[in-house]
Design an enzyme around this catalytic site. Structure first.
Site, PDB file in Angstrom:
ATOM      1  N   HIS A 243       0.926  -1.239   0.016  1.00 20.34           N
ATOM      2  CA  HIS A 243       0.112   0.188  -0.062  1.00 20.34           C
ATOM      3  C   HIS A 243       0.911   1.234  -0.027  1.00 20.34           C
ATOM      4  CE1 HIS A 243      -3.123  -2.706   2.067  1.00 20.34           C
ATOM      5  NE2 HIS A 243      -2.902  -3.306   0.830  1.00 20.34           N
TER       6      HIS A 243
HETATM    7  C1  FAD Z   1      -0.564  -9.171  -2.189  1.00 15.20           C
HETATM    8  C2  FAD Z   1      -1.115  -7.892  -2.063  1.00 15.20           C
HETATM    9  C3  FAD Z   1      -2.368  -8.049  -1.499  1.00 15.20           C
HETATM   10  C4  FAD Z   1      -3.036  -6.593  -1.484  1.00 15.20           C
HETATM   11  N1  FAD Z   1      -4.254  -6.606  -0.798  1.00 15.20           N
HETATM   12  C5  FAD Z   1      -5.029  -5.473  -0.930  1.00 15.20           C
HETATM   13  C6  FAD Z   1      -6.294  -5.272  -0.259  1.00 15.20           C
HETATM   14  O1  FAD Z   1      -6.755  -6.400   0.299  1.00 15.20           O
HETATM   15  N2  FAD Z   1      -7.109  -4.343  -0.340  1.00 15.20           N
HETATM   16  C7  FAD Z   1      -6.687  -3.252  -1.046  1.00 15.20           C
HETATM   17  O2  FAD Z   1      -7.566  -2.192  -1.284  1.00 15.20           O
HETATM   18  N3  FAD Z   1      -5.486  -3.220  -1.779  1.00 15.20           N
HETATM   19  C8  FAD Z   1      -4.892  -4.360  -1.755  1.00 15.20           C
HETATM   20  N4  FAD Z   1      -3.516  -4.329  -2.284  1.00 15.20           N
HETATM   21  C9  FAD Z   1      -3.281  -3.493  -3.209  1.00 15.20           C
HETATM   22  C10 FAD Z   1      -3.858  -3.432  -4.558  1.00 15.20           C
HETATM   23  O3  FAD Z   1      -3.680  -4.624  -5.241  1.00 15.20           O
HETATM   24  C11 FAD Z   1      -3.681  -2.248  -5.586  1.00 15.20           C
HETATM   25  O4  FAD Z   1      -3.938  -1.066  -4.709  1.00 15.20           O
HETATM   26  C12 FAD Z   1      -4.289  -2.241  -6.791  1.00 15.20           C
HETATM   27  O5  FAD Z   1      -3.982  -3.463  -7.385  1.00 15.20           O
HETATM   28  C13 FAD Z   1      -3.964  -0.829  -7.639  1.00 15.20           C
HETATM   29  O6  FAD Z   1      -4.394  -0.979  -8.969  1.00 15.20           O
HETATM   30  P1  FAD Z   1      -3.779  -0.190 -10.065  1.00 15.20           P
HETATM   31  O7  FAD Z   1      -4.478  -0.404 -10.962  1.00 15.20           O
HETATM   32  O8  FAD Z   1      -3.339   1.142  -9.549  1.00 15.20           O
HETATM   33  O9  FAD Z   1      -2.209  -0.877 -10.098  1.00 15.20           O
HETATM   34  P2  FAD Z   1      -1.607  -2.456 -10.542  1.00 15.20           P
HETATM   35  O10 FAD Z   1      -2.906  -3.443 -10.100  1.00 15.20           O
HETATM   36  O11 FAD Z   1      -0.439  -2.772  -9.881  1.00 15.20           O
HETATM   37  O12 FAD Z   1      -1.761  -2.212 -12.031  1.00 15.20           O
HETATM   38  C14 FAD Z   1      -0.807  -1.552 -12.583  1.00 15.20           C
HETATM   39  C15 FAD Z   1      -0.312  -2.513 -13.959  1.00 15.20           C
HETATM   40  O13 FAD Z   1       0.693  -1.523 -14.647  1.00 15.20           O
HETATM   41  C16 FAD Z   1       1.503  -2.096 -15.272  1.00 15.20           C
HETATM   42  N5  FAD Z   1       2.583  -1.272 -15.701  1.00 15.20           N
HETATM   43  C17 FAD Z   1       3.273  -0.414 -14.784  1.00 15.20           C
HETATM   44  N6  FAD Z   1       4.375   0.118 -15.378  1.00 15.20           N
HETATM   45  C18 FAD Z   1       4.053  -0.172 -16.708  1.00 15.20           C
HETATM   46  C19 FAD Z   1       4.852   0.404 -18.162  1.00 15.20           C
HETATM   47  N7  FAD Z   1       5.633   1.474 -17.848  1.00 15.20           N
HETATM   48  N8  FAD Z   1       4.053   0.059 -19.003  1.00 15.20           N
HETATM   49  C20 FAD Z   1       2.957  -0.859 -19.404  1.00 15.20           C
HETATM   50  N9  FAD Z   1       2.475  -1.328 -17.964  1.00 15.20           N
HETATM   51  C21 FAD Z   1       2.911  -1.113 -16.658  1.00 15.20           C
HETATM   52  C22 FAD Z   1       1.928  -3.069 -14.073  1.00 15.20           C
HETATM   53  O14 FAD Z   1       2.539  -4.343 -14.830  1.00 15.20           O
HETATM   54  C23 FAD Z   1       0.383  -3.502 -13.703  1.00 15.20           C
HETATM   55  O15 FAD Z   1      -0.068  -4.671 -14.342  1.00 15.20           O
HETATM   56  C24 FAD Z   1      -2.799  -5.799  -2.306  1.00 15.20           C
HETATM   57  C25 FAD Z   1      -1.618  -5.652  -3.054  1.00 15.20           C
HETATM   58  C26 FAD Z   1      -0.891  -6.870  -3.161  1.00 15.20           C
HETATM   59  C27 FAD Z   1       0.411  -6.956  -3.706  1.00 15.20           C
END
Ligand code: FAD
Ligand code: SF4
Lengths: 216, 595
Positions: B523
């Site tokens: 987080h």
């Molecule tokens: C083990 C674990 C448990 C979690 N549990 C919780 C929970 O219970 N509750 C909660 O609220 N949150 C939880 N989280 C956090 C949650 O996963 C994230 O807040 C959420 O996934 C964020 O979504 P996002 O779309 O911002 O980023 P992400 O899901 O990280 O997606 C971003 C994507 O962008 C891609 N990317 C990055 N850079 C580039 C680039 N230069 N070019 C192309 N693609 C790129 C990445 O590969 C990734 O697939 C947890 C995280 C983990 C790791």
């Protein structure tokens, strides 16, 4: 896939009750040299000894697990950021050496055996358990350095892999007969507790099961 | 880099990153009739393939070889505790675990699904109202989000319906309706699904917390308590508490993920194209740097490709969003010496510590049973729910039992009670007792933003494409340590009421620096925050870059400071909020939405 042979072989170990054997399944290491293998077997036996609480690392085939892991991309450092420069800093900023797990074992075991030879005139595997424990404690506390590698780096790598070997799915070559899981009370790949979630205080009756369907 | 790059046919919208934020934005933009290309650096992933039982529930591969996580060998960050130190690369996965591949971390997160507390959205104003401006410690960059709970409520509601979230409401449309969190604000509707059942440890914790006089409630969980069909028509099965949740694709299709809840529908849309294995290098700007013209990326064959677009939406995860802004020259980089500039400013984390409680040996705690988002919490010491005046710190912490399923390797490595050796027969006895008869209680605290905690580009280390790594300058501060210590003592009260045989209260220690070797949580927040003042925020309240109006940046990077809750419910609501304003205003009148 290498692991499948090991899983079949473990039925012989199951024949003797857990905790009463410290003999590993016969296995010819692919990565470790005979001297390294002797160290690994001796160290594993000290890190998780067989006792009244359950099997030890040898009956669980932890050395076999580690040898098999050495053939995976992980062991070549494929999952670590390995670009230089390699600058040493405070411990809390994490691992900063240029060595992958395979290198850590090569250097670490050589270092441990060299210390054993200097202090006691014999390699680690030839020492009495109490002396082996002393050396392992020394490595754990960082009282030795193997070239540019603090002994803690090697010890932590070894201990982490030993735990993985004793408690991961047998498909990876360790946890023979599901002995590690049974000892802990972990049901393995059951992964369905729909009916159990709110049976408060009841003892879960089913034994462990592995990914391949082996039960204990 | 872009001179010799291949140029593709222009599209309306290019989305960088295929996680929750990216999938929501792509869905919304295609609904608005725009052509969308979503670029994801990692491989294609689906629940059918990556969550196939039983091969998928391999603890070694999932939690110790990080099968579904970021490939650090290609790209990582450097970390230091203060600006006098040399930051060093985060070479092995430990403290935090960023995702990678289609679905992002959303494929294998846990599922705790919160709304941001109203007071947290206007924390600076609230603290000053209650305690006066002098209460804010020197060096703390306390800010408001520039958006209110009332404004976000419809989007929190929408996200819960899309995720199929299980929970019990306290107040709906101003009426008390159930035994939910008494500190939570009124909602426009109930949760789409009833709360998950309590696992045994959560049940014991609930009873004890009530006895002490706190106000326990079921954690809102994006793990379906029943079969569910979401508004997009995507289907979820009931969660069976398999215990292989955090770090795994859910084989029951019960944990909300972009892969289950959005992409199956989105991928059939003719205006949508997903390109996996495409790592975006930078956002291309026009000559005066005021407008984005597209993005440049490396394709799966290693070719450098330019994708022209009318609009660029960064959804690459919190710190990757910040890094892409820095690499592309979007917004003014933060200068900690003068406390000026905005990109990299207010980088925050989550202030979590986990305490352990050992119960009588006749009680099996069955720690292997659990769902990632399930459990019981109390909020008596979270947000502004308590009087900080006499305590003298800003921020708070929910306390909970969130038993996501403790498996064998993790149990073995966390060992026995403090003082137990890490190996040998004493370790063995300690770990067996601990696994069978103990439970874990978290203080999941907020981390405030500080002037000298920030993100910038590293001067030395590079990624596999030759671009500088992001540098994190981060440490724990006294305010946050005092908050943690105060709340953890309350855990002691609950443990006593549980009839604990032994308790290990884990507290942050003064002077002990942030340790990158110990897993804490993923987080991460801030670094490109939202707000109403371009002097202290990189994004306006619609998550639009103040400087380059056709760039929107969605993620926890927008949080001006940390919060006690998990971030994703807020990230999803912000995505729907930004999308709403893009759809209703920006598309017909492209230009700054605030100013
Ligand atoms: C083990 C674990 C448990 C979690 N549990 C919780 C929970 O219970 N509750 C909660 O609220 N949150 C939880 N989280 C956090 C949650 O996963 C994230 O807040 C959420 O996934 C964020 O979504 P996002 O779309 O911002 O980023 P992400 O899901 O990280 O997606 C971003 C994507 O962008 C891609 N990317 C990055 N850079 C580039 C680039 N230069 N070019 C192309 N693609 C790129 C990445 O590969 C990734 O697939 C947890 C995280 C983990 C790791
Ligand atoms: S605990 Fe529930 S939601 Fe989590 S992976 Fe298992 S079945 Fe899916």
């Amino acid at each position: 896939m290498q692991g499948l042979a090991g899983v079949t072989a473990c039925s012989t170990v199951l024949a003797s009750p857990p905790g009463h054997t410290s003999r590993p399944t016969p296995y010819a290491p692919r990565f470790f040299t005979p001297a390294e293998w002797a160290f690994l077997i001796a160290a594993c036996d000290r890190l998780i000894p067989a006792d009244e609480n359950g099997p030890g690392a040898l009956a669980l085939d932890v050395p076999r697990f580690i040898d098999m892991q050495m053939g995976t991309p992980y062991a070549s450092g494929a999952q670590w950021y390995m670009q230089g420069p390699f600058v040493q800093g405070p411990d809390n900023l994490g691992y900063q050496l240029p060595y992958a797990p395979r290198d850590l074992y090569r250097r670490g075991i050589a270092g441990m055996n060299a210390h054993a030879a200097t202090r006691h005139g014999r390699p680690f595997a030839g020492l009495a358990p109490a002396l082996q424990d002393d050396l392992l404690h020394g490595a754990e506390n960082g009282s030795m350095i193997f070239g540019d590698m603090p002994s803690t780096v090697f010890f932590d790598q070894l201990l982490a892999n030993v735990m993985e070997g004793a408690f991961s799915d047998p498909v990876h070559g360790g946890n023979t007969g599901l002995g590690g899981w049974t000892m802990l009370g972990f049901p393995g790949a059951r992964a369905d507790f729909m009916d159990w979630v709110d049976r408060y205080g009841a003892h879960y009756p089913l034994g462990s099961v592995s990914i391949s369907g082996e039960t204990a | 880099m872009s001179d010799d790059a291949r140029r593709l046919h222009p599209v309306d919208v290019v989305i960088v990153g295929g996680g929750w934020a990216g999938s929501i934005m792509a869905k919304e933009m295609t609904e608005a009739g725009r052509s969308v290309v979503m670029l994801e650096r990692g491989p294609y992933r689906s629940t059918a393939a990556d969550g196939a039982y039983p091969a998928s529930i391999d603890e070694l591969e999932a939690n110790f070889r990080y099968k579904l996580f970021q490939d650090l060998s290609k790209n990582t960050v450097t970390i230091r505790n203060n600006s006098q130190q040399t930051a060093l690369p985060y070479r092995r996965m430990a403290a935090f675990l960023p995702g990678e591949g289609v679905g992002g971390a959303g494929l294998h997160w846990s599922g705790v699904h919160f709304r941001m507390p109203p007071d947290d959205l206007r924390l600076r104003t609230r603290v000053i109202e209650k305690y006066g401006a002098k209460f804010i410690p020197e060096g703390m960059n306390l800010q408001d989000y520039g958006v209110s709970y009332e404004e976000l409520e419809p989007f929190f509601d929408k996200a819960e319906k899309v995720f199929g979230t299980s929970g019990e409401a306290y107040m709906v449309k101003g009426q008390v309706v159930g035994k939910g969190n008494v500190f939570s604000p009124s909602r426009s509707d109930h949760f789409p699904l009833p709360a998950l059942k309590d696992v045994y440890t959560a049940h014991l914790f609930r009873k004890a917390a009530e006895e002490v006089g706190f106000h326990p409630y079921s954690l809102p969980a994006a793990n379906a308590s029943r079969q569910y069909i979401n508004p997009y028509g995507a289907q979820m099965g009931p969660c069976n508490f398999c215990g292989y949740c955090s770090g795994y694709a859910c084989y029951m299709y019960s944990k909300a993920s972009p892969n289950v809840n959005i992409l199956p529908v989105l991928r059939r849309h003719p205006l949508f194209e997903l390109r996996a294995g495409c790592h975006v290098l930078k956002v291309e700007l026009d000559a005066d740097g005021r407008r984005a013209t597209g993005v440049t990326y490396t394709d799966p064959d290693g070719r450098v490709v330019t994708q022209p677009a009318e609009m660029v939406i960064l959804t690459a995860f919190q710190f990757h969003n910040v890094r892409l802004m820095l690499l592309s020259g979007i917004g003014r980089p933060y200068d900690p010496v003068h406390n000026e500039g905005v990109v990299g400013r207010n980088f925050v984390y989550q202030n979590v510590t986990t305490s352990n409680v050992w119960l009588d040996r006749s009680i099996d705690t069955n720690q292997y049973i659990g769902a990632g988002g399930g459990g019981v919490a109390f909020d008596d010491f979270n947000s502004e729910n308590f009087d900080h005046g006499p305590l003298g710190f800003v921020g708070g912490s929910p306390v909970w039992v969130n038993q996501a399923g403790v498996k064998a390797i993790a149990a073995a490595r966390s060992g026995g009670p403090p003082g137990t050796p890490r190996w040998g027969s004493a370790w063995k006895a300690g770990v067996i007792d601990t696994y069978r008869h103990s439970l874990r209680i978290d203080a999941h605290g907020a981390n405030m933003a500080y002037r000298d905690v920030y993100l910038d580009l590293d001067p030395t280390w590079k990624d596999a494409y030759g671009q500088p790594l992001l540098r994190m300058t981060f440490d724990w501060k006294d305010n946050d340590i005092r908050m943690n210590r105060y709340v953890v003592d309350r855990i002691g009260d609950v443990a006593k009421a549980m009839g604990a045989r032994r308790v290990n209260l884990t507290k942050r220690e003064f002077g002990k620096p942030f340790d990158t070797r110990q897993y804490q949580t993923t987080h991460l927040g801030g670094g490109a925050v939202m707000g109403n003042d371009p002097g202290t925020s990189a994004l306006n309240r619609y998550l639009q870059s103040w400087d380059v109006h056709n760039v929107f940046v969605i993620g926890a990077n927008a949080f001006p400071q940390g919060t006690g809750y998990n971030p994703t419910g807020m990230v999803a609501a912000l995505a729907y909020w930004a999308a709403h304003h893009i759809r209703t205003t920006y598309l017909s009148h492209p230009g700054p939405l605030a100013g």
